[in-house]
Design a protein around this motif. Structure first.
Motif, short mmCIF file in Angstrom:
data_model
loop_
_atom_site.label_atom_id
_atom_site.label_comp_id
_atom_site.label_asym_id
_atom_site.label_seq_id
_atom_site.Cartn_x
_atom_site.Cartn_y
_atom_site.Cartn_z
N LEU A 39 68.56 68.72 -27.47
CA LEU A 39 68.01 67.76 -26.51
C LEU A 39 66.90 66.94 -27.16
O LEU A 39 66.83 65.71 -26.97
CB LEU A 39 67.48 68.48 -25.27
N GLN A 40 66.05 67.60 -27.92
CA GLN A 40 64.95 66.91 -28.59
C GLN A 40 65.48 65.91 -29.62
O GLN A 40 64.99 64.79 -29.72
CB GLN A 40 63.99 67.91 -29.24
N VAL A 41 66.49 66.31 -30.39
CA VAL A 41 67.10 65.42 -31.38
C VAL A 41 67.67 64.18 -30.70
O VAL A 41 67.45 63.05 -31.15
CB VAL A 41 68.20 66.16 -32.18
N ASP A 57 63.39 63.24 -14.35
CA ASP A 57 63.38 64.14 -13.21
C ASP A 57 64.17 65.40 -13.54
O ASP A 57 64.59 65.58 -14.70
CB ASP A 57 63.91 63.46 -11.94
N LYS A 58 64.42 66.23 -12.58
CA LYS A 58 65.09 67.51 -12.84
C LYS A 58 66.53 67.34 -13.32
O LYS A 58 67.08 68.23 -13.95
CB LYS A 58 65.04 68.41 -11.60
N ARG A 59 67.14 66.21 -13.03
CA ARG A 59 68.52 65.97 -13.47
C ARG A 59 68.61 65.52 -14.91
O ARG A 59 69.64 65.66 -15.55
CB ARG A 59 69.18 64.94 -12.56
N GLY A 60 67.53 64.93 -15.43
CA GLY A 60 67.55 64.47 -16.81
C GLY A 60 66.59 63.32 -17.04
O GLY A 60 65.70 63.06 -16.24
N ILE A 61 66.79 62.64 -18.16
CA ILE A 61 65.94 61.52 -18.56
C ILE A 61 66.80 60.26 -18.60
O ILE A 61 67.87 60.25 -19.21
CB ILE A 61 65.32 61.75 -19.95
N THR A 62 66.33 59.22 -17.95
CA THR A 62 67.01 57.93 -17.96
C THR A 62 66.26 57.01 -18.91
O THR A 62 65.03 56.92 -18.86
CB THR A 62 67.06 57.31 -16.55
N PHE A 63 67.02 56.35 -19.79
CA PHE A 63 66.46 55.43 -20.77
C PHE A 63 67.03 54.05 -20.53
O PHE A 63 68.14 53.89 -20.02
CB PHE A 63 66.88 55.85 -22.19
N LYS A 64 66.29 53.04 -20.96
CA LYS A 64 66.80 51.66 -20.95
C LYS A 64 66.48 51.04 -22.30
O LYS A 64 65.57 51.50 -23.01
CB LYS A 64 66.18 50.85 -19.82
N ASN A 65 67.24 50.05 -22.65
CA ASN A 65 67.01 49.32 -23.89
C ASN A 65 67.00 47.84 -23.55
O ASN A 65 68.05 47.25 -23.30
CB ASN A 65 68.10 49.64 -24.92
N SER A 77 71.19 68.04 -19.32
CA SER A 77 71.23 69.28 -20.08
C SER A 77 72.55 69.49 -20.81
O SER A 77 72.61 70.25 -21.77
CB SER A 77 70.96 70.47 -19.15
N ASN A 78 73.62 68.80 -20.39
CA ASN A 78 74.90 69.03 -21.04
C ASN A 78 75.65 67.76 -21.48
O ASN A 78 76.77 67.88 -21.95
CB ASN A 78 75.84 69.90 -20.20
N ALA A 79 75.03 66.60 -21.37
CA ALA A 79 75.71 65.38 -21.81
C ALA A 79 74.71 64.24 -22.00
O ALA A 79 73.66 64.20 -21.35
CB ALA A 79 76.77 64.95 -20.81
N LEU A 80 75.07 63.33 -22.89
CA LEU A 80 74.37 62.08 -23.06
C LEU A 80 75.35 61.00 -22.63
O LEU A 80 76.43 60.85 -23.22
CB LEU A 80 73.94 61.86 -24.51
N TYR A 81 74.99 60.27 -21.58
CA TYR A 81 75.84 59.21 -21.04
C TYR A 81 75.26 57.87 -21.48
O TYR A 81 74.10 57.57 -21.19
CB TYR A 81 75.90 59.29 -19.52
N LEU A 82 76.06 57.08 -22.18
CA LEU A 82 75.64 55.77 -22.66
C LEU A 82 76.44 54.70 -21.94
O LEU A 82 77.66 54.83 -21.78
CB LEU A 82 75.88 55.66 -24.16
#
Length: 120
Positions: A39-41, A57-65, A77-82
């Motif tokens: 997760l850190q990587v 939040d508890k579901r994860g981290i949302t990023f924007k670019n 915790s189990n996927a990175l969605y792009l």
């Protein structure tokens, strides 16, 4: 129109290939969670690629670019969605492929019929 790519653990890819179920991704219990180190990587890689945290939040981290219109990432915790616009699909595709190069992660591209397997 948007383009979506997911990054999972390599173990999730193997489990999905063995399951041969079209409903595999519908059940979160099928997804092998990332370790804290993984997760850190992933978080650091997103930040290096000019993503900024927009929500946590508890579901994860949302990023924007903001360098690309509509480019978003959600790290759970189990996927990175792009997600990106179709015009910027190349950028998220390359980033996901680079993450999968180590063999620790696996790239799933539903628009390209599934898993990107090294050496193919």
């Amino acid at each position: 129109m948007s383009y979506n790519i997911q990054v999972y653990t390599a173990q999730t890819m193997l489990a999905e290939m063995e399951a041969e179920s079209e409903d595999f991704f519908d059940n979160d219990k099928n997804l092998i969670p990332f370790t804290e180190k993984q997760l850190q990587v992933l978080k650091e890689r997103l930040l290096e690629q000019n993503f900024e945290i927009s929500k946590e939040d508890k579901r994860g981290i949302t990023f924007k670019n903001d360098n690309f219109e509509g480019m978003r990432a959600i790290l759970t915790s189990n996927a990175l969605y792009l997600r990106s616009s179709f015009d910027d699909a190349f950028e998220i595709g390359i980033m996901a492929s680079e993450l999968a190069d180590s063999g620790e992660f696996a790239k799933y591209d539903p628009q390209a019929d599934g898993w990107e397997v090294l050496g193919e």
